[in-house]
Design an enzyme around this catalytic site. Structure first.
Site, mmCIF file in Angstrom:
data_model
loop_
_atom_site.group_PDB
_atom_site.id
_atom_site.type_symbol
_atom_site.label_atom_id
_atom_site.label_comp_id
_atom_site.label_asym_id
_atom_site.label_seq_id
_atom_site.Cartn_x
_atom_site.Cartn_y
_atom_site.Cartn_z
ATOM 1 N N PRO A 77 -56.215 -26.423 -21.310
ATOM 2 C CA PRO A 77 -56.110 -27.555 -22.232
ATOM 3 C C PRO A 77 -55.803 -28.843 -21.482
ATOM 4 O O PRO A 77 -54.920 -28.873 -20.626
ATOM 5 C CB PRO A 77 -54.929 -27.156 -23.129
ATOM 6 C CG PRO A 77 -54.121 -26.198 -22.300
ATOM 7 C CD PRO A 77 -55.100 -25.480 -21.434
ATOM 8 N N GLN A 128 -54.097 -24.459 -27.799
ATOM 9 C CA GLN A 128 -52.839 -24.842 -27.145
ATOM 10 C C GLN A 128 -51.973 -25.564 -28.154
ATOM 11 O O GLN A 128 -52.289 -26.650 -28.611
ATOM 12 C CB GLN A 128 -53.110 -25.746 -25.946
ATOM 13 C CG GLN A 128 -51.846 -26.181 -25.222
ATOM 14 C CD GLN A 128 -51.500 -27.632 -25.465
ATOM 15 O OE1 GLN A 128 -52.345 -28.412 -25.889
ATOM 16 N NE2 GLN A 128 -50.266 -27.994 -25.202
ATOM 17 N N TYR A 130 -48.494 -27.362 -29.169
ATOM 18 C CA TYR A 130 -47.205 -27.955 -28.847
ATOM 19 C C TYR A 130 -46.338 -27.757 -30.069
ATOM 20 O O TYR A 130 -46.557 -28.357 -31.118
ATOM 21 C CB TYR A 130 -47.357 -29.451 -28.540
ATOM 22 C CG TYR A 130 -47.628 -29.738 -27.090
ATOM 23 C CD1 TYR A 130 -46.850 -29.168 -26.090
ATOM 24 C CD2 TYR A 130 -48.651 -30.590 -26.710
ATOM 25 C CE1 TYR A 130 -47.093 -29.431 -24.746
ATOM 26 C CE2 TYR A 130 -48.907 -30.863 -25.370
ATOM 27 C CZ TYR A 130 -48.115 -30.278 -24.395
ATOM 28 O OH TYR A 130 -48.362 -30.547 -23.080
ATOM 29 N N THR A 156 -47.421 -24.197 -24.568
ATOM 30 C CA THR A 156 -47.056 -24.887 -23.323
ATOM 31 C C THR A 156 -45.543 -25.026 -23.268
ATOM 32 O O THR A 156 -44.934 -25.592 -24.181
ATOM 33 C CB THR A 156 -47.727 -26.272 -23.252
ATOM 34 O OG1 THR A 156 -49.144 -26.085 -23.284
ATOM 35 C CG2 THR A 156 -47.354 -26.998 -21.971
ATOM 36 N N ASP A 158 -43.746 -26.193 -20.434
ATOM 37 C CA ASP A 158 -43.211 -27.072 -19.382
ATOM 38 C C ASP A 158 -43.175 -28.559 -19.753
ATOM 39 O O ASP A 158 -43.043 -29.411 -18.895
ATOM 40 C CB ASP A 158 -43.978 -26.862 -18.066
ATOM 41 C CG ASP A 158 -45.486 -27.082 -18.201
ATOM 42 O OD1 ASP A 158 -45.922 -27.545 -19.269
ATOM 43 O OD2 ASP A 158 -46.224 -26.795 -17.236
ATOM 44 N N LYS A 224 -47.729 -20.784 -21.355
ATOM 45 C CA LYS A 224 -48.319 -21.537 -20.237
ATOM 46 C C LYS A 224 -47.259 -22.411 -19.573
ATOM 47 O O LYS A 224 -46.626 -23.227 -20.250
ATOM 48 C CB LYS A 224 -49.464 -22.423 -20.744
ATOM 49 C CG LYS A 224 -50.043 -23.367 -19.694
ATOM 50 C CD LYS A 224 -51.295 -24.061 -20.180
ATOM 51 C CE LYS A 224 -51.809 -25.056 -19.157
ATOM 52 N NZ LYS A 224 -51.055 -26.327 -19.171
ATOM 53 N N HIS A 248 -48.656 -27.491 -14.598
ATOM 54 C CA HIS A 248 -49.245 -28.602 -15.355
ATOM 55 C C HIS A 248 -50.013 -29.545 -14.410
ATOM 56 O O HIS A 248 -49.996 -30.759 -14.579
ATOM 57 C CB HIS A 248 -48.128 -29.362 -16.096
ATOM 58 C CG HIS A 248 -48.511 -29.921 -17.426
ATOM 59 N ND1 HIS A 248 -48.174 -29.353 -18.624
ATOM 60 C CD2 HIS A 248 -49.216 -31.035 -17.762
ATOM 61 C CE1 HIS A 248 -48.626 -30.082 -19.624
ATOM 62 N NE2 HIS A 248 -49.282 -31.113 -19.129
ATOM 63 N N ASP A 279 -53.419 -21.682 -13.437
ATOM 64 C CA ASP A 279 -54.206 -22.896 -13.229
ATOM 65 C C ASP A 279 -53.499 -23.760 -12.198
ATOM 66 O O ASP A 279 -52.339 -23.537 -11.862
ATOM 67 C CB ASP A 279 -54.508 -23.641 -14.541
ATOM 68 C CG ASP A 279 -53.305 -24.391 -15.119
ATOM 69 O OD1 ASP A 279 -52.248 -24.527 -14.454
ATOM 70 O OD2 ASP A 279 -53.422 -24.863 -16.260
ATOM 71 N N GLY A 281 -55.080 -26.453 -8.927
ATOM 72 C CA GLY A 281 -55.599 -26.537 -7.569
ATOM 73 C C GLY A 281 -56.853 -25.734 -7.288
ATOM 74 O O GLY A 281 -57.319 -25.711 -6.152
ATOM 75 N N ARG A 283 -60.467 -25.242 -6.795
ATOM 76 C CA ARG A 283 -61.589 -26.161 -6.552
ATOM 77 C C ARG A 283 -62.826 -25.479 -5.993
ATOM 78 O O ARG A 283 -63.886 -26.103 -5.922
ATOM 79 C CB ARG A 283 -61.153 -27.274 -5.583
ATOM 80 C CG ARG A 283 -59.973 -28.125 -6.079
ATOM 81 C CD ARG A 283 -60.342 -28.984 -7.280
ATOM 82 N NE ARG A 283 -59.208 -29.737 -7.781
ATOM 83 C CZ ARG A 283 -58.447 -29.375 -8.824
ATOM 84 N NH1 ARG A 283 -58.697 -28.242 -9.479
ATOM 85 N NH2 ARG A 283 -57.437 -30.127 -9.232
ATOM 86 N N ARG A 303 -58.516 -30.734 -14.430
ATOM 87 C CA ARG A 303 -59.218 -31.971 -14.050
ATOM 88 C C ARG A 303 -60.707 -31.780 -13.785
ATOM 89 O O ARG A 303 -61.505 -32.652 -14.196
ATOM 90 C CB ARG A 303 -58.546 -32.602 -12.827
ATOM 91 C CG ARG A 303 -57.142 -33.140 -13.096
ATOM 92 C CD ARG A 303 -56.561 -33.821 -11.867
ATOM 93 N NE ARG A 303 -55.169 -34.203 -12.051
ATOM 94 C CZ ARG A 303 -54.125 -33.417 -11.797
ATOM 95 N NH1 ARG A 303 -54.315 -32.183 -11.354
ATOM 96 N NH2 ARG A 303 -52.899 -33.844 -12.001
HETATM 97 C C1 HO6 Z 1 -48.771 -38.016 -26.112
HETATM 98 N N1 HO6 Z 1 -49.806 -32.901 -21.219
HETATM 99 O O1 HO6 Z 1 -50.978 -35.777 -19.555
HETATM 100 S S1 HO6 Z 1 -50.782 -36.494 -22.420
HETATM 101 C C2 HO6 Z 1 -48.229 -38.272 -24.880
HETATM 102 N N2 HO6 Z 1 -49.542 -32.636 -22.446
HETATM 103 O O2 HO6 Z 1 -50.371 -33.875 -18.731
HETATM 104 S S2 HO6 Z 1 -49.810 -33.921 -23.458
HETATM 105 C C3 HO6 Z 1 -48.840 -37.774 -23.735
HETATM 106 C C4 HO6 Z 1 -49.998 -37.056 -23.858
HETATM 107 C C5 HO6 Z 1 -50.530 -36.801 -25.080
HETATM 108 C C6 HO6 Z 1 -49.916 -37.297 -26.214
HETATM 109 C C7 HO6 Z 1 -50.278 -34.886 -22.203
HETATM 110 C C8 HO6 Z 1 -50.216 -34.165 -21.030
HETATM 111 C C9 HO6 Z 1 -50.547 -34.639 -19.699
HETATM 112 C C10 HO6 Z 1 -48.074 -38.534 -27.382
#
Ligand code: HO6
Length: 353
Positions: A77, A128, A130, A156, A158, A224, A248, A279, A281, A283, A303
């Site tokens: 994700p 995923q 939150y 998630t 972390d 995760k 992450h 996940d 690194g 490549r 990425r």
């Molecule tokens: C809000 N991981 O960029 S970006 C703030 N989980 O690694 S969310 C930050 C994000 C999305 C929404 C994000 C990331 C990351 C409010």
């Protein structure tokens, strides 16, 4: 010139994206020690290949949570795919469906879950989640993803708060304050998966919340972000179905172990009782082979998927997945592994680690 490896996609993606978008995607926390080490740690590992094994047929297929995938290469994700390509997650989902691999759709997507699933109705999707302080919202989300045919929930663990990303600070990109920032907005205005959400998940989430979550769903639960034997043991104790070893992408706590280094400790603790994925690194095909040899059931890409999107949308994602699968096929052939089940720790030179 054709793009022939993931590094080529990275270089091309940087040319395509605005500085603010590129910096957000790169997004390493603090000094970027873990970000760098995720890649570097793979390069410290050496193989012990085996020969004369008739590798005329090599098969990259495997299963995760009982479902077949064409290669042990899936999609992690990541937030807001429309940063990279207007069709965002719809393009990602189409590419994943065609590749027959699993796509973990993020809570912070640029399109609704309904739109994404409609773009790839035969796709293999995990969600995923939150976990939110408001359990009514969690319940609604879970019912929605179950109705949409998602096959697992990825929690998630972390991100009690967002890590410290200096690049975003310099660019004065404040996601917490404004998720719908112009540069991050999808074509349709109200297209955020969780349009009600303007803040990150709860800082108070803890192990005791897991039973609550488990009572709400029939879906397998995957954690995760686990990095230690202590948390792996707690994960087992709480009867989750899988662990994604992850830091992450080096975007949260800096100076933690590289994912591939943390994988060993978690795999040794879990002893095959549940599936472990990783996940961070990955490549090259060699990286995938190393992760599997060290006990990962499959790897996930973050990425590189956004690089594929930035370069060529759906076709870019498909190419990234194809390149990595072809590289893995080559690596398996050259090391004497005819199937994923033949990839074992014997493939790794342990005295160097
Ligand atoms: C809000 N991981 O960029 S970006 C703030 N989980 O690694 S969310 C930050 C994000 C999305 C929404 C994000 C990331 C990351 C409010």
């Amino acid at each position: 010139m054709p793009l022939v490896c993931l590094a080529d996609f990275k270089a091309q993606a940087q040319k395509q994206l605005s500085k603010i978008s590129w910096d957000f995607v790169e997004g390493e926390a603090d000094d970027g020690i873990t970000y760098d080490d995720n890649m570097a740690a793979f390069k410290r590992i050496r193989f012990r290949p085996r020969f004369l094994r008739d590798v005329s047929k090599v098969d990259t297929r495997t299963t995760i949570q009982g479902q077949e995938i064409d290669a042990p290469i899936c999609i992690s994700p990541t937030a807001f795919h429309s940063i990279a390509w207007p069709d965002g997650e719809k393009s990602t989902a189409r590419a994943a469906q065609e590749a027959n691999i699993c796509y973990v759709i993020a809570s912070y997507s640029s399109y609704t879950l309904e739109d994404i699933v409609a773009a790839a109705p035969r796709g293999f999707h995990w969600f995923q989640l939150y976990v939110q302080p408001d359990w009514d919202i969690n319940k609604q989300m879970i019912q929605r993803v179950e109705a949409l045919g998602f096959k697992a929930l990825v929690i998630t663990v972390d991100v009690p708060i967002l890590g410290n990303r200096r690049g975003d600070k310099r660019n004065e990109l404040n996601l917490e304050a404004n998720v719908m920032l112009k540069d991050l907005r999808s074509p349709g205005e109200k297209n955020c998966t969780l349009s009600a959400l303007t803040s990150l998940p709860t800082t108070s989430l803890c192990w005791n919340d897991l039973p609550l979550l488990q009572r709400m769903t029939r879906l397998p639960i995957i954690l995760k972000g686990i990095l230690t034997k202590e948390d792996a043991e707690l994960a087992l104790k709480h009867n989750v179905q899988g662990i994604i070893v992850s830091n992450h992408g080096g975007r949260q706590l800096d100076e933690v172990l590289a994912s591939i280094d943390a994988l060993r400790e978690v795999v040794a603790t879990v002893k095959g009782k549940i599936e472990v994925y990783m996940d961070g690194g990955v490549r090259t095909g060699n990286d995938v082979l190393k992760a599997l040899a060290l006990g990962a059931r499959c790897i996930f890409l973050g990425r590189p998927i956004l690089w594929g999107l930035a370069c060529k949308g759906e076709h870019g994602v498909k190419e990234v997945l194809n390149i990595l699968k072809a590289e893995l096929h080559t690596s398996m052939t050259l090391s004497g592994c005819r199937s994923v089940s033949e990839i074992s720790p014997d493939l790794i030179q342990f005295s160097r680690l």
